[in-house]
Design an enzyme around this catalytic site. Sequence first.
Site, mmCIF file in Angstrom:
data_model
loop_
_atom_site.group_PDB
_atom_site.id
_atom_site.type_symbol
_atom_site.label_atom_id
_atom_site.label_comp_id
_atom_site.label_asym_id
_atom_site.label_seq_id
_atom_site.Cartn_x
_atom_site.Cartn_y
_atom_site.Cartn_z
ATOM 1 N N CYS A 88 0.825 -1.213 0.000
ATOM 2 C CA CYS A 88 0.000 0.000 0.000
ATOM 3 C C CYS A 88 0.857 1.260 0.000
ATOM 4 C CB CYS A 88 -0.923 -0.015 1.217
ATOM 5 S SG CYS A 88 -2.000 1.423 1.338
ATOM 6 N N PHE A 301 -6.175 32.489 4.236
ATOM 7 C CA PHE A 301 -6.465 31.104 3.852
ATOM 8 C C PHE A 301 -7.275 30.452 4.979
ATOM 9 C CE2 PHE A 301 -2.287 32.417 2.287
ATOM 10 C CZ PHE A 301 -2.427 32.270 0.914
ATOM 11 N N CYS A 396 1.934 23.146 5.322
ATOM 12 C CA CYS A 396 1.879 21.714 5.022
ATOM 13 C C CYS A 396 2.952 21.330 4.014
ATOM 14 C CB CYS A 396 0.491 21.313 4.511
ATOM 15 S SG CYS A 396 -0.036 22.184 3.032
#
Length: 440
Positions: A88, A301, A396
Site C-alpha cells: 500500500c 487562507f 503543510c
Amino acid sequence: MARFFQPKKHSTLDTKHQPVTIERLDHQGSGLAFLHKKPLFVDGALPGEEVLIQLTENKSKYARGQLIKVLKPSAERVAPFCAHYAQCGGCDLQHLDRAGQIHHKQQALSQLMVKFAGQSLALSAPVCSDDQGYRRRARLSLMWDKKTQQLQLGFRRKQSKAIVNVTDCPVLEPSLNALLPDLNALLSEWSQPERLGHVELVKGDNTRVLVLRHLGALIEQDQQRLTDFASQNQLTLYLMLEAGELQHVQGEAPYCEETGSRLSFLPSHFIQVNRAVNQHMVAQALNWLEVSPQEHVLDLFCGLGNFTLPLAKQAQAVVGVEGVDEMVQHATHNAKLNQINNVAFYQANLEQDMTSASWAQQKFAKVLLDPARAGAEGIVDQLSALGAKRVVYVSCNPATLARDSQSLLSQGFRLEKLGMLDMFPHTSHLESMALFVKKG
C-alpha cells in the site's frame, strides 16, 4: 559534409545485487546511500543499515535501488503493524519506530530552513497524537478488474496506479475502519461496477459520512441497496455526480467540535485529517500570536474558520480571507452557528495585491496564515504593508515555508519559533508552524 546515422547509446542497468550503507533519510523518507559517489535512494532502508539492493534506475546525477535484504538492521527498525504495508502507498514509514519518525521529520524541517532560508533555530516540542486510528477522513479508490471479475477497494499501490484491496486500515478512525469489509461486499455486488469511481469516508462528531462517486445514474436496485446500507450503519450519504456536484441523499449534516467551536462542513470541504493534532495546533497558534482583547487579527487562507473562530474569542475583531467563495459562505454560517459576531469573512485571490482591499485598511498587528502546499506567494510579500508585527505561518509544505520565509526576513521579520506538527504519523509528510516577529 556527409552525416551518417549513429544509433543512440543505451546505458545498461547493472542489476546485480550490491551492498550499500545508508547514510541518512531524504526528505521523502527514502534511505540515502552513495554508489560510486552518486546519491542512491532506497525505499524502506534506514540510516546506519547495511543493505543489499538492486538498481532500478540509474541517471547521471542519481540512482534508485530496490531493497532486497537488510544485512545489518538499525535499532530503530520495527515490524510494520499493517498487513498491507509492503504494497500500500498510504504509509511509508511504518518500518521506523515513532521516535525515529519524529526525529527524521524534525531534522528534515531544520535542514530545509537552513538550506533555503538560512535560518538555524532549536525546534519547539513536536505536536503529536496517537499514531493509530487518527485519520478521520480517507478517499478509497475503486476499480473493477475485468479479468478476475472482482472489485478492488483500497489505496494506490506504492509507485503505481494499481489498487491494493484493503479490508483493514489501522490508521483510519476505528468506526470508519469497521465499515470497510461490509462496504467492499456491498459494492462487489454492484450491477454496473465499471461505473464506480471512488468512496470517501469522513468522521464528524455527530455522524459518519459516506460519499460515493458514480459515473452515470444509479439504477434503482443499487440505489436502494446503498441507502439501506447507510440506514443500517447510521451514515450520512452523499452521491458525487459526474460534474463533481454533491447530492445529499440522507442523514444529518456533519460537523466537528473544534477548540470550543462547532464547524459545520460538507464532504467536499477541507478539514484537518488528524483531530487531536489540529486541536493542539490551534491552541499553539493562539499561544504564539499572543492576541490581546484590543487587537484586530487577520486570518489568511481561513477555510471554514478553524483558526478564525477561536481567534475571535480572544481578539476585538478578526477578518478571515479565503480564495473559495463557497468556503467563505460556510465560514460565515459557522460564525453565526457559534454566535460569534466579531468576525467578517471575505473572498479574495491572495496571489494578487490586497493592500487596497476594503478589509486591508484596518491594519493588523497579528496575522495567521495557513496556505495550501503551494504556499503564500503573493500575499506574504504584503504582510509588512498590512501592519503585521507578529505572524504565525502554518505550513503543510516545508519547502514553500522556507521560500516564503525569505520574503518575511527581507521585510524585517525574524524567525523566533519553529516547530513540527506530526499530522500524518507513519508517513514522511510533515506540517510545521513558524513564528515571525517584526524587529524593533
